[in-house]
Design a protein around this motif. Structure first.
Motif, mmCIF file in Angstrom:
data_model
loop_
_atom_site.group_PDB
_atom_site.id
_atom_site.type_symbol
_atom_site.label_atom_id
_atom_site.label_comp_id
_atom_site.label_asym_id
_atom_site.label_seq_id
_atom_site.Cartn_x
_atom_site.Cartn_y
_atom_site.Cartn_z
ATOM 1 N N ALA A 18 42.112 112.086 -53.280
ATOM 2 C CA ALA A 18 43.194 111.143 -53.011
ATOM 3 C C ALA A 18 44.379 111.822 -52.330
ATOM 4 N N LEU A 19 44.803 112.975 -52.854
ATOM 5 C CA LEU A 19 45.977 113.655 -52.308
ATOM 6 C C LEU A 19 45.644 114.438 -51.038
ATOM 7 N N ARG A 73 49.405 102.851 -48.228
ATOM 8 C CA ARG A 73 48.576 101.924 -49.013
ATOM 9 C C ARG A 73 47.675 102.677 -49.979
ATOM 10 N N THR A 74 47.180 103.837 -49.547
ATOM 11 C CA THR A 74 46.330 104.654 -50.413
ATOM 12 C C THR A 74 47.037 104.970 -51.727
ATOM 13 N N VAL A 75 48.286 105.370 -51.617
ATOM 14 C CA VAL A 75 49.053 105.754 -52.805
ATOM 15 C C VAL A 75 49.436 104.532 -53.624
ATOM 16 N N ILE A 76 49.852 103.468 -52.949
ATOM 17 C CA ILE A 76 50.306 102.268 -53.658
ATOM 18 C C ILE A 76 49.174 101.656 -54.479
ATOM 19 N N VAL A 83 43.400 109.174 -64.140
ATOM 20 C CA VAL A 83 42.145 109.572 -63.492
ATOM 21 C C VAL A 83 41.488 108.386 -62.794
ATOM 22 N N ILE A 84 41.423 107.243 -63.475
ATOM 23 C CA ILE A 84 40.814 106.056 -62.868
ATOM 24 C C ILE A 84 41.592 105.625 -61.632
ATOM 25 N N SER A 85 42.908 105.679 -61.713
ATOM 26 C CA SER A 85 43.747 105.276 -60.589
ATOM 27 C C SER A 85 43.564 106.197 -59.391
ATOM 28 N N GLN A 86 43.472 107.498 -59.643
ATOM 29 C CA GLN A 86 43.236 108.443 -58.555
ATOM 30 C C GLN A 86 41.858 108.239 -57.944
ATOM 31 N N ALA A 87 40.876 107.867 -58.758
ATOM 32 C CA ALA A 87 39.539 107.589 -58.236
ATOM 33 C C ALA A 87 39.574 106.411 -57.262
ATOM 34 N N VAL A 88 40.326 105.383 -57.598
ATOM 35 C CA VAL A 88 40.453 104.224 -56.704
ATOM 36 C C VAL A 88 41.101 104.647 -55.384
ATOM 37 N N TRP A 141 39.384 104.708 -51.532
ATOM 38 C CA TRP A 141 40.058 104.009 -50.437
ATOM 39 C C TRP A 141 40.238 104.912 -49.221
ATOM 40 N N VAL A 142 40.728 106.126 -49.432
ATOM 41 C CA VAL A 142 41.013 107.008 -48.299
ATOM 42 C C VAL A 142 39.719 107.483 -47.629
ATOM 43 N N LEU A 143 38.675 107.735 -48.412
ATOM 44 C CA LEU A 143 37.405 108.150 -47.819
ATOM 45 C C LEU A 143 36.761 107.012 -47.040
#
Length: 460
Positions: free
Chosen positions: A158-159, A176-179, A208-213, A217-219
């Motif tokens: 994500a980061l 949007r990725t972060v939001i 962890v779940i939020s970072q997975a989402v 998205w970014v990938l």
């Protein structure tokens, strides 16, 4: 700016007015960074206000900061070294090379994430005792650390990969990725912490779940049709010829972030010795408030980075200089404004996280000391970000090492030898090192940046 207009995106990096371009790129990035704060701050707000155990639980979470910083540091080593290199390649017209750089960075991030997860699971408890845990706080710190470290892969995707979205000029997509991830965290935190009565474990799981989402998205964007640089199978095998310059450039941001972990350990161990859990809790609040101020300023630098890197690759010294001075001006104004607010209204910021009278009384004066020189720090921030953007790895590394490794860490242990109030002495180490490093950054800028621009002008 239309994120879907790929050719126009590169054109704007090389031709659009610097002020407007910086605003277009930095505004979404700053918003994204502010929203990204919610990943950590929402956890601390909910945990800090847990009935009866809030202060201890908050301190326990603060003792996990070195783990968070180290995961972020390895992300920066690869991604913040790779994104400027990819932008420089784009500026010189070689998008194929830029894609190979991005693909190699993706593979490195996956490998490092798996290694860190194994390390923190294998030696997590031993590390937390070194970080300054007490018998009362280990019961909160250990479960949080284990769950958070299990999601290292998602955090780094994500980061890290999001920087490759930003460096192409797709700042709105990056935002949007972060939001998306932050909104998931806001929703899941109260559900897991209070609704399912999971406490600190729930906070870590929500993150962890939020970072997975966010990572998914970014990938999905980087493998889609709208991106300029596409992540594909043929580019995933890392080449040492390409990764060596990437890692060399990423060393400075890696040192900046990894020494945050070492700093946190140094601060917490000293404060535990001189002031106990209350002093460590005050440090948790002070470092969190500093993040509130710090991360938007980093967003400004990330917004300026594509402009500086692209034009450096295009050998346009005039636009590189214009972008630097625009970044310097905005950074100095914003950090000075935040500094004033923190100095005038410390109780407001502290009250966000905890209302325990003893902790609040200690945190008020320690926060003012800790942030005393923050108003000047726009100078170092701008110089550091610009050196990274133009590939000046050695100069960037010097500035990073000077402030934290050479000055701050030794001062944390030396100043208490000369002050009766030991807790004050520990917190005083931050503004003393900040002041010296700001002066050193200005001198380094004159010695490195100006000759680099003169050499660039001769090449045109």
């Amino acid at each position: 700016m239309n994120d879907q207009a790929n050719p126009g995106m590169s054109q704007q990096l090389g031709t659009a007015p610097i002020g407007k371009l910086l605003l277009k790129l930095a505004a979404p990035t700053v918003v994204a960074q502010l929203v990204n704060l919610l990943y950590n701050i929402v956890d601390r707000i909910y945990i800090g206000h847990m009935p009866q155990v809030g202060a201890l639980a908050l301190t326990g979470i603060g003792l996990c900061f070195p783990v968070v910083y180290l995961i972020g540091a390895f992300t920066m080593l690869v991604a913040q070294g790779g994104a400027p290199r990819a932008a420089i390649a784009m500026g010189s017209g070689d998008n194929a090379l830029a894609e190979k750089i991005m693909g190699g960075c993706f593979t490195c991030l996956v490998a490092v994430a798996l290694a860190l997860t194994a390390l923190f699971w294998g030696f997590g408890e031993e590390l937390l005792w070194i970080f300054g845990c007490s018998e009362e706080t280990i019961v909160y710190a250990l479960p949080y650390m284990r769950i958070y470290s299990s999601g290292s892969l998602f955090v780094m995707m994500a980061l890290g990969m999001n920087l490759f979205v930003t460096t192409q000029g797709f700042a709105t997509v990056s935002m949007r990725t972060v939001i998306i991830g932050a909104l998931c965290n806001i929703v899941l935190d109260p559900v897991f912490i209070y609704g399912l009565d999971m406490g600190v474990e729930g906070a870590a799981l929500a993150t962890v779940i939020s970072q997975a989402v966010s990572g998914i998205w970014v990938l999905r964007f980087l493998t889609g049709k709208k991106t300029t640089l596409r992540l594909k199978w043929g580019t995933l095998r890392p080449s040492w010829r390409l990764m060596a310059p990437v890692l060399a450039l990423g060393v400075a941001p890696f040192v900046m972030q990894s020494t945050e972990a070492l700093l946190n350990i140094s601060f917490n161990s000293s404060l535990q010795r001189y002031g106990g859990d209350v002093a460590v809790g005050a440090m948790t609040i002070a470092s969190t408030v500093m993040q509130i101020v710090w991360i938007p300023a980093q967003g400004l630098g990330q917004g300026a980075q594509p402009i500086i890197s692209y034009n450096y690759g295009a050998r346009n010294a005039k636009r590189v200089k214009e972008a630097f001075f625009a970044l310097l001006k905005v950074s100095c104004i914003s950090l000075a404004s935040f500094w004033l607010l923190v100095q005038l209204f410390p109780r407001f910021f502290i009250g966000i996280f905890n209302s325990d009278p003893q902790l609040v009384d200690t945190a008020v004066w320690t926060l003012r000391v800790y942030t005393a020189v923050l108003g000047m720090f726009g100078v170092q921030m701008s110089v550091q970000q610009t050196f990274t953007a133009i590939g000046k790895a050695k100069a960037s590394l010097f500035i990073a090492c000077l402030r934290k490794v050479i000055l701050l860490i030794p001062l944390i242990f030396l100043l208490p030898l000369f002050f009766e109030n030991k807790v004050l002495a520990v917190f005083l180490a931050e503004p003393v090192s900040d002041f010296i490093s700001v002066i050193a950054s200005a001198v380094t800028f004159c010695l490195v940046f100006r000759p680099a621009m003169a050499a660039l002008e001769k090449e045109r």
